[in-house]
Design a protein around this motif. Structure first.
Motif, mmCIF file in Angstrom:
data_model
loop_
_atom_site.group_PDB
_atom_site.id
_atom_site.type_symbol
_atom_site.label_atom_id
_atom_site.label_comp_id
_atom_site.label_asym_id
_atom_site.label_seq_id
_atom_site.Cartn_x
_atom_site.Cartn_y
_atom_site.Cartn_z
ATOM 1 N N ILE A 74 8.449 11.175 1.186
ATOM 2 C CA ILE A 74 7.718 10.321 0.243
ATOM 3 C C ILE A 74 8.580 9.168 -0.239
ATOM 4 O O ILE A 74 8.197 8.004 -0.154
ATOM 5 C CB ILE A 74 7.226 11.135 -0.978
ATOM 6 N N HIS A 75 9.755 9.470 -0.764
ATOM 7 C CA HIS A 75 10.627 8.481 -1.396
ATOM 8 C C HIS A 75 11.624 7.916 -0.380
ATOM 9 O O HIS A 75 12.363 8.692 0.237
ATOM 10 C CB HIS A 75 11.367 9.112 -2.573
ATOM 11 N N PRO A 76 11.625 6.581 -0.217
ATOM 12 C CA PRO A 76 12.551 5.992 0.759
ATOM 13 C C PRO A 76 14.011 6.287 0.410
ATOM 14 O O PRO A 76 14.422 6.198 -0.742
ATOM 15 C CB PRO A 76 12.279 4.490 0.665
ATOM 16 N N ASN A 77 14.781 6.637 1.434
ATOM 17 C CA ASN A 77 16.227 6.810 1.254
ATOM 18 C C ASN A 77 16.887 5.425 1.303
ATOM 19 O O ASN A 77 16.193 4.400 1.326
ATOM 20 C CB ASN A 77 16.784 7.768 2.308
ATOM 21 N N ILE A 78 18.201 5.374 1.340
ATOM 22 C CA ILE A 78 18.896 4.081 1.316
ATOM 23 C C ILE A 78 18.471 3.220 2.500
ATOM 24 O O ILE A 78 18.125 2.045 2.333
ATOM 25 C CB ILE A 78 20.421 4.293 1.271
ATOM 26 N N ARG A 86 14.831 2.112 2.011
ATOM 27 C CA ARG A 86 14.681 1.049 1.007
ATOM 28 C C ARG A 86 15.055 -0.301 1.586
ATOM 29 O O ARG A 86 14.389 -1.308 1.328
ATOM 30 C CB ARG A 86 15.524 1.356 -0.221
ATOM 31 N N GLN A 87 16.135 -0.344 2.354
ATOM 32 C CA GLN A 87 16.550 -1.613 2.972
ATOM 33 C C GLN A 87 15.478 -2.115 3.936
ATOM 34 O O GLN A 87 15.152 -3.301 3.958
ATOM 35 C CB GLN A 87 17.889 -1.434 3.686
ATOM 36 N N ILE A 88 14.920 -1.210 4.715
ATOM 37 C CA ILE A 88 13.871 -1.570 5.670
ATOM 38 C C ILE A 88 12.627 -2.027 4.919
ATOM 39 O O ILE A 88 11.988 -3.023 5.292
ATOM 40 C CB ILE A 88 13.573 -0.386 6.609
ATOM 41 N N MET A 89 12.280 -1.323 3.851
ATOM 42 C CA MET A 89 11.098 -1.686 3.071
ATOM 43 C C MET A 89 11.257 -3.077 2.449
ATOM 44 O O MET A 89 10.342 -3.904 2.516
ATOM 45 C CB MET A 89 10.839 -0.645 1.978
ATOM 46 N N VAL A 90 12.405 -3.350 1.856
ATOM 47 C CA VAL A 90 12.644 -4.659 1.240
ATOM 48 C C VAL A 90 12.549 -5.763 2.283
ATOM 49 O O VAL A 90 11.920 -6.803 2.058
ATOM 50 C CB VAL A 90 14.009 -4.681 0.511
ATOM 51 N N ASP A 91 13.136 -5.545 3.442
ATOM 52 C CA ASP A 91 13.076 -6.526 4.520
ATOM 53 C C ASP A 91 11.628 -6.739 4.967
ATOM 54 O O ASP A 91 11.179 -7.878 5.135
ATOM 55 C CB ASP A 91 13.943 -6.064 5.687
ATOM 56 N N TRP A 104 2.735 -1.120 4.280
ATOM 57 C CA TRP A 104 3.891 -0.233 4.387
ATOM 58 C C TRP A 104 3.492 1.109 4.994
ATOM 59 O O TRP A 104 4.259 1.721 5.751
ATOM 60 C CB TRP A 104 4.525 -0.046 3.011
ATOM 61 N N ASN A 105 2.295 1.562 4.708
ATOM 62 C CA ASN A 105 1.840 2.845 5.227
ATOM 63 C C ASN A 105 1.874 2.851 6.754
ATOM 64 O O ASN A 105 2.447 3.751 7.367
ATOM 65 C CB ASN A 105 0.432 3.157 4.721
ATOM 66 N N ASN A 106 1.299 1.863 7.373
ATOM 67 C CA ASN A 106 1.274 1.790 8.835
ATOM 68 C C ASN A 106 2.670 1.534 9.404
ATOM 69 O O ASN A 106 3.076 2.164 10.379
ATOM 70 C CB ASN A 106 0.304 0.699 9.286
ATOM 71 N N TYR A 107 3.412 0.623 8.778
ATOM 72 C CA TYR A 107 4.730 0.250 9.291
ATOM 73 C C TYR A 107 5.713 1.430 9.251
ATOM 74 O O TYR A 107 6.522 1.604 10.156
ATOM 75 C CB TYR A 107 5.284 -0.916 8.478
ATOM 76 N N ASN A 126 0.834 -1.198 0.000
ATOM 77 C CA ASN A 126 0.000 0.000 0.000
ATOM 78 C C ASN A 126 0.871 1.251 0.000
ATOM 79 O O ASN A 126 2.097 1.189 0.068
ATOM 80 C CB ASN A 126 -1.044 -0.025 1.112
ATOM 81 N N THR A 127 0.225 2.375 -0.112
ATOM 82 C CA THR A 127 0.949 3.611 -0.366
ATOM 83 C C THR A 127 1.076 4.480 0.892
ATOM 84 O O THR A 127 0.208 4.459 1.762
ATOM 85 C CB THR A 127 0.285 4.387 -1.522
ATOM 86 N N ASN A 128 2.167 5.183 0.954
ATOM 87 C CA ASN A 128 2.443 6.094 2.060
ATOM 88 C C ASN A 128 2.854 7.428 1.445
ATOM 89 O O ASN A 128 4.006 7.620 1.064
ATOM 90 C CB ASN A 128 3.569 5.544 2.940
ATOM 91 N N VAL A 129 1.894 8.307 1.317
ATOM 92 C CA VAL A 129 2.159 9.614 0.712
ATOM 93 C C VAL A 129 1.168 10.613 1.290
ATOM 94 O O VAL A 129 -0.002 10.289 1.508
ATOM 95 C CB VAL A 129 2.054 9.543 -0.838
ATOM 96 N N ASP A 130 1.620 11.808 1.564
ATOM 97 C CA ASP A 130 0.752 12.830 2.139
ATOM 98 C C ASP A 130 -0.068 13.495 1.025
ATOM 99 O O ASP A 130 0.198 14.636 0.647
ATOM 100 C CB ASP A 130 1.600 13.854 2.903
#
Length: 115
Positions: free
Chosen positions: A91-95, A98-103, A76-79, A46-50
């Motif tokens: 909005i855009h995951p940093n390095i 991104r690692q946290i999101m992939v995990d 992903w929005n809640n997490y 799901n999306t996480n954007v204001d």
């Protein structure tokens, strides 16, 4: 994205990250599910954007997962809520983000696998 689904062979597990560039409609969701069918496991991040459409999109994904037994929503929005340090610009995951999101995504898919 819908055209790509029609033109490429599909695996048994499909991951779809909607991103943050705009709304996503029920019609688009149903088109995707018509192409994919019910024999594959489908994971939507799901999306996480204001933006004013965020809640509508995330609610639509949640309701879609109730209509299709093979659809799963990775929240992903809640997490990621409250972790501004995971994003370059909110909005855009940093390095690190991104690692946290992939995990997080990987753990959700693995936890859902049926043996």
């Amino acid at each position: 994205m819908i055209g790509e689904l029609q033109s490429k062979p599909l695996t048994n597990t499909i991951l779809i990250g909607l991103g943050t560039n705009g709304p996503f409609s029920q019609s688009q969701f149903d088109q995707i599910m018509h192409i994919i069918g019910t024999k594959r496991e489908v994971y939507f991040i799901n999306t996480n954007v204001d933006q004013d459409w965020q809640e509508e999109v995330n609610d639509m994904l949640s309701s879609g997962s109730k209509r299709y037994n093979n659809v799963h929503v990775i929240d992903w929005n809640n997490y990621s809520a409250g972790h501004e340090n995971w994003f370059w610009d909110g909005i855009h995951p940093n390095i690190q983000g991104r690692q946290i999101m992939v995990d997080f995504v990987g753990r959700n898919i693995i936890a859902d696998e049926k043996y």
